[in-house]
Design a protein around this motif. Structure first.
Motif: not given
Length: 81
Positions: A51, A53, A56
């Protein structure tokens, strides 16, 4: 050189942290401890990475490193320690 590149290139930094996690997992297993709890913590890292990210992903890797006793902090994706 590695530190300068890691601040500029978050993917490089994530690769380095992943190598540290892998080494820590091997060391943990070799010492007779079960690395499953760390593996469980990282089970969704591929999905998060896909994704894009990265902050994260880095958080998950930092937590895994802490679980492994690897607490050396490097600047994260946002350039903060």
């Amino acid at each position: 050189m590695e530190k300068a590149a890691s601040v500029v290139n978050p993917q490089f930094r994530l690769q380095m942290k992943m190598k540290r996690v892998q080494t820590g997992l091997q060391r943990m297993k070799a010492s007779g401890k079960n690395p499953a709890v760390v593996g469980e913590h990282l089970k969704d890292i591929g999905t998060v990475m896909d994704k894009g990210q990265y902050a994260e992903v880095e958080k998950l890797l930092d937590e895994a490193l802490e679980m492994l006793g690897e607490t050396e902090k490097a600047p994260n994706v946002n350039g903060q320690k």
